[in-house]
Design a protein around this motif. Structure first.
Motif, short mmCIF file in Angstrom:
data_model
loop_
_atom_site.label_atom_id
_atom_site.label_comp_id
_atom_site.label_asym_id
_atom_site.label_seq_id
_atom_site.Cartn_x
_atom_site.Cartn_y
_atom_site.Cartn_z
N GLU A 30 14.36 -10.58 21.12
CA GLU A 30 13.46 -11.46 21.87
C GLU A 30 12.10 -10.79 22.09
OE1 GLU A 30 16.04 -9.00 24.54
OE2 GLU A 30 16.39 -10.42 22.89
N GLU A 39 18.29 -16.65 13.56
CA GLU A 39 18.85 -17.55 14.56
C GLU A 39 19.71 -18.63 13.92
OE1 GLU A 39 17.40 -20.32 18.34
OE2 GLU A 39 15.92 -19.36 17.03
N GLY A 71 9.16 -11.80 19.86
CA GLY A 71 8.55 -13.12 20.04
C GLY A 71 7.17 -13.05 20.65
#
Length: 806
Positions: A546, A536, A549
C-alpha cells in the motif's frame, strides 16, 4: 510436612518464612496404586551436596503405605553397586528422581542474561553456592521431580527389544541409567516448557541399538574391514555431529541472533501459521526447510521458533562455519555441522542416517536449507536431495507415523552480503569464514536494511505424499528417487508461495526493465501502477505494498536503495531521477528475483502469445498452449513450476486477465496481441526472463562453437562463458549485464546436460547444440519485442504528458 526450621537444620539454606519451600511442593514419588511389594529402587541424578541432601530429606519423610521405609534402596545413577542390585532376580520398582532449577523470570520471557554465559553460570544447573542462595531467597525456583517409574522386568524387556539377543548383559545397567535420565527429562519439561526439550544420551541410545549394530556389521562385511575399527570410527563421527545442548547457551545464542538481526531489520512474521505448526509439533517431527539467502538465516529461523516456545531445532550447517568462538557456541545451541563431502564415506553416511532416524522417531525438529547453499541470484536454487533422503530413511524405518515438512520463506529487503555475492557470480573468490569475517558481518548489521519477512508454506505430510512407510519402502530405487524429487519440488513451490510481494523488489523490477535509463518519480509510478493492479487482480500475497500507492512511499524505497548504493539518484536537474547504479545490476537483480516467481507465468504467456500471433493466420489457441509448455520445459531447471495440470489452469488465468473471451476465439488474438498487452500496461517478459535467456544463449553459443569430440570440462567451460559474456557486454550486445553470472551459466549447463548436449559426440551433436542456440535466439527476439512494446507504451504516455503541459 517438614518445617522451614527442619530444612534450615538440614542444610542451612531456606530463609525462615520464605514462601515456596520445595519440599512442600513435591509430586508423589510413585503413582497411586503402584505395586510396591517387590521394593523400590530410587535412582537419583544429583550433581551437588545441596541436591543430594534435598533428595534424601524428601525420601526420608515421604509417606508410603504397605512398605517398610527401609526397603527403599537409594542409588545415584552412576553408582557402581547398581549392576549387582539389578542382577538379584527380583522385580523392584525403579523410580528416577532429580532436583530441577527453574530460571528466574526476566522481562517477558525466561531468558538468561549474557552475564550468565560469560560467567558460565547456568540458572538451570546452578553451582552449589548459587543453589544455596536460591533456596534461601527464591525457593520457589527449586523443584523435586520424580520420573515415570518402571519395574526392573519392564526395563529388561525394553532393553532386549532395543539391543537384541546378542547384547552384553553388563550393558543393562547403562540402559537403566539412560532410561532414568530420559524419564527425568520428560518430567522436567513439564516444569520448564517444551522450548527446552532436547535429546539426551543420543550416542549411547543409537550405538547401543540392535539396528545400528546390524547395519555396522553389514557395512564391515561389504568393506572388508574389522567391525571394531568401524565402531571406533563411528564414535568419532557421532562426537563430531551430535550437539551437546546447553540451555544457557541456547538462550544466549538465540538472544544474540535476535540482537543481531533486530538491529538491521523490522521483523514481520506470519504468526497465525505458528499456532498451526505448534499443534502439529505435538504429534509429529517438523522439518524446517527455509530458502537460504544469508548467513543470518542461521540465526533468524531458530530464534523465531525459540521465541514462540517451540522445542529447539537441530539446525544443519556446513562445517566451514565451525570455527572458534562461533562453532562451540552453535554446537551447544543445537547446530549440527556437516562435512561438505562424504560421498565415499560409508561409516559417516551410516552414522548420519541413523542420527536422522533417531531424531525423527523421537519427534525432534530438524532444519536446513533445501538448496544446500546460499543463492547468488536471489531466487530459490534447485534443491539438494541428500539430507531429505536421510529423513525419508527415518520415516521408512517404521518408527514414526508421519513427518511434516515446513517450507519457510525468509525475505530480506536488502542484505549486507549481496554485493560480495554479486562479485562471486562474476567469478571472484569467496571469502573464507573466520573470526575476521564474523566481526565484519556482525558490525555490518548495525546499518538499517529495511524489513525481514518470515512466512510459512503449507506443511507437507510425508505420509500423504509418499504413502505409508511400508508402501514407500516397497517401491524400487528409481521410483523412490522420482517421488523424492516430486516431494522436494512441493517444498520449493511452498517456499515460493510463502514469499509475499514487497515494495523494494517490485521497485527494482520496474527499474531493471528500462535498459539503464534514469526515471523520474512519475515514470517509476507509471510502471508500478499497472503492476499493482495486476497483483491485486491475481490475489497475490503482499505486505507493505500500500505504501507504493503514494509518491512519498515510492520515494522512501528509492532512497533506501540509494543509501546502499544500489540505485544512483540525481537531484540537480529540474526534477530528481533514479537509475540502477553502475555495476549494481546483479545486486538489484538479487532483490528483484525474490518476487519474480509470481511473474514467470505472465512472462511465459506474453512470449507464447507473441509466438502464436506470428504464425500464419494468427495461430491457434493450441499453438499458444504448446508454446507455453515448450517455454516451461526450457526454464524448468531455473524456476519451480506446478504440475502440468495446475500450470494449464494458471496460464488460462493469465490469458483471461488480458481477454476473458480469448479461449472461445478460433485464433490466438492475431494482431490483437500487441493491443491487448499494450492496454494492460503490464510488460514483464524482459524484466523477468531476459537475463536468464541471455545467459542460456551464451552457454548454447559456446557449446555450438566447440569441437563435438572435445571432452567437457565444466570449470574450464564456465570460464569460457564468463569471458564471452564480458566481451558481449563491452560490445553492448547484451541488454542485461546481470546475464553474466556463473550461477545462471550453471543452470544452463544443467539444461544442456538434460538434453544430452555435453558428452563428446559426432557432427549431429553440433547440430543439436545449434538447435538449442536457435531456440534461445527465437525466444530472445520475442523478449526484445516485449521490451519494444514497453518502451513505445511509456514513450507515448510521456509524450501525452509533455503535450498536456505544453
Amino acid at each position: 510436612m517438614a518445617s522451614a526450621r527442619s530444612i534450615e537444620k538440614l542444610a542451612g539454606l531456606v530463609r525462615p518464612g520464605a514462601a515456596g519451600d520445595p519440599l512442600d511442593q513435591t509430586p508423589p514419588l510413585v503413582p497411586p496404586g503402584a505395586d510396591l511389594s517387590q521394593g523400590i529402587i530410587v535412582l537419583a541424578e544429583v550433581w551437588t551436596d545441596v541436591e543430594r541432601r534435598l533428595v534424601n530429606e524428601w525420601l526420608d519423610r515421604f509417606p508410603l503405605e504397605g512398605i517398610d521405609r527401609a526397603a527403599i534402596e537409594r542409588f545415584e545413577i552412576d553408582d557402581p553397586r547398581l549392576g549387582d542390585r539389578l542382577s538379584r532376580g527380583d522385580d523392584p520398582l525403579v523410580v528416577p528422581v532429580r532436583v530441577a532449577w527453574v530460571p528466574p523470570v526476566r522481562g517477558r520471557s525466561k531468558a538468561t542474561h549474557l552475564f550468565d554465559l560469560v560467567t558460565l553460570n547456568d540458572p538451570r544447573r546452578p553451582r552449589a553456592y548459587r543453589q544455596s542462595a536460591i533456596l534461601r531467597w527464591e525457593p520457589d525456583r527449586c523443584r523435586l521431580l520424580a520420573g515415570a517409574p518402571a519395574t526392573a522386568s519392564e526395563l529388561r524387556e525394553r532393553w532386549m527389544d532395543r539391543a537384541g539377543g546378542g547384547a552384553d548383559p553388563s550393558e543393562f545397567v547403562g540402559f537403566v541409567a539412560r532410561q532414568a535420565v530420559l524419564a527425568l527429562e520428560r518430567a522436567e519439561l513439564a516444569v520448564v516448557g517444551a522450548r527446552y526439550k532436547v535429546p539426551q544420551l543420543v550416542i549411547e541410545e543409537i550405538s547401543g541399538s540392535a539396528r545400528f549394530r546390524e547395519k555396522l556389521a553389514a557395512l564391515a562385511e561389504r568393506e572388508g574391514r574389522p567391525i571394531d575399527e568401524l565402531a571406533a570410527e563411528a564414535q568419532e563421527y557421532f562426537q563430531e555431529l551430535v550437539p551437546h545442548h546447553s540451555n544457557l547457551v541456547m538462550d544466549a545464542f538465540s538472544g544474540f541472533g535476535r540482537l543481531m538481526y533486530g538491529r538491521a531489520y523490522e521483523v514481520e512474521i506470519d504468526r497465525s501459521r505458528l499456532e498451526e505448526l505448534r499443534e502439529l509439533n505435538r504429534r509429529h517431527a517438523l522439518v524446517f526447510l527455509p530458502a537460504h539467502k544469508s548467513y543470518l538465516d542461521w540465526f533468524v529461523v531458530p530464534a523465531v521458533f525459540d521465541e514462540a516456545g517451540f522445542p529447539p531445532n537441530h539446525t544443519l550447517a556446513g562445517i566451514n562455519l565451525d570455527f572458534f568462538p562461533l562453532g562451540p557456541l552453535a554446537r551447544r545451541s543445537g547446530t549440527v555441522f556437516l562435512r561438505r563431502t562424504f560421498r565415499d564415506n560409508g561409516v559417516y553416511k551410516l552414522v548420519l542416517r541413523e542420527y536422522f532416524t533417531y531424531l525423527v522417531s523421537k519427534r525432534f525438529n530438524i532444519g536446513w536449507a533445501i538448496e544446500g547453499g546460499r543463492t547468488r541470484t536471489g531466487k530459490l536454487r534447485p534443491p539438494k536431495y541428500g539430507l531429505l533422503t536421510y529423513v525419508l530413511d527415518g520415516y521408512t524405518a517404521g518408527e514414526v507415523d508421519d513427518v511434516m515438512l515446513v517450507p519457510i520463506s525468509v525475505a530480506y529487503d536488502q542484505l549486507y552480503e549481496v554485493a560480495k555475492m554479486a562479485e562471486e557470480a562474476h567469478g571472484a573468490q569467496k571469502q573464507a569464514e573466520g573470526v575476521g569475517w564474523l566481526i565484519d558481518f556482525v558490525r555490518a548489521q548495525g546499518r538499517g536494511f529495511g524489513t525481514l519477512n518470515i512466512g510459512f508454506g503449507e506443511p507437507i505430510s510425508v505420509r500423504a505424499s509418499l504413502g505409508s512407510p511400508e508402501q514407500f519402502g516397497a517401491i524400487d530405487r528409481k521410483a523412490k528417487q522420482l517421488e523424492l524429487q516430486k516431494l522436494a519440488l512441493k517444498v520449493c513451490v511452498g517456499i515460493n508461495q510463502a514469499s509475499p510481494v514487497t515494495p523494494l523488489p517490485l521497485v527494482t523490477l520496474a527499474l531493471l526493465g528500462v535498459g539503464g535509463r534514469a526515471l523520474t518519480l512519475d515514470e517509476v509510478r507509471s510502471i508500478l501502477g499497472p503492476l499493482l493492479s495486476y497483483i491485486e487482480r491475481r490475489g497475490l500475497p503482499t505486505t507493505g505494498l500500500e505504501s507504493l500507492g503514494t509518491g512519498s512511499g515510492v520515494t522512501r524505497v528509492l532512497d533506501s536503495l540509494s543509501r546502499h548504493g544500489v540505485v544512483e539518484a540525481f537531484d540537480k536537474g529540474p526534477e530528481p531521477v533514479w537509475a540502477i547504479g553502475r555495476g549494481q545490476e546483479l545486486v538489484a537483480a538479487f532483490y528483484r528475483n525474490g518476487v519474480i516467481h509470481w511473474f514467470v507465468d505472465r512472462a511465459i504467456m506474453e512470449l507464447a502469445l507473441v509466438h502464436a500471433a506470428a504464425q500464419d493466420g494468427g495461430g491457434t489457441v493450441q499453438d499458444t498452449w504448446e508454446e507455453c509448455l515448450r517455454l516451461r520445459d526450457l526454464l524448468k531447471f531455473e524456476f519451480f513450476f506446478t504440475t502440468k495440470r495446475e500450470f494449464d489452469q494458471e496460464m488460462r488465468l493469465e490469458t483471461s486477465l488480458l481477454d476473458p473471451e480469448w479461449e472461445s476465439k478460433s485464433r490466438a488474438m492475431g494482431s490483437d496481441v500487441k493491443r491487448a498487452i499494450d492496454e494492460s500496461g503490464v510488460f514483464v517478459a524482459h524484466r523477468v526472463l531476459r537475463s536468464f535467456i541471455e545467459a542460456y544463449k551464451i552457454v548454447a553459443d559456446c557449446l555450438a562453437a566447440r569441437d563435438p569430440r572435445q571432452a567437457f570440462d565444466q570449470g574450464a567451460f564456465l570460464e569460457e562463458c564468463q569471458h564471452t559474456g564480458r566481451m558481449l557486454i563491452m560490445q553492448q550486445r547484451l541488454a542485461s549485464p546481470e546475464s553474466v553470472s556463473r550461477e545462471l551459466f550453471g543452470t544452463a549447463i544443467e539444461l544442456a546436460g538434460h538434453r544430452d548436449l555435453l558428452d563428446p559426440g559426432r557432427e549431429e551433436l553440433t547440430r543439436a547444440r545449434q538447435a538449442l542456440a536457435e531456440e534461445l535466439e527465437s525466444v530472445s527476439r520475442r523478449v526484445a519485442l516485449i521490451d519494444q512494446l514497453d518502451a513505445e507504451h511509456y514513450g507515448r504516455r510521456a509524450m501525452v504528458k509533455y503535450l498536456g503541459k505544453s
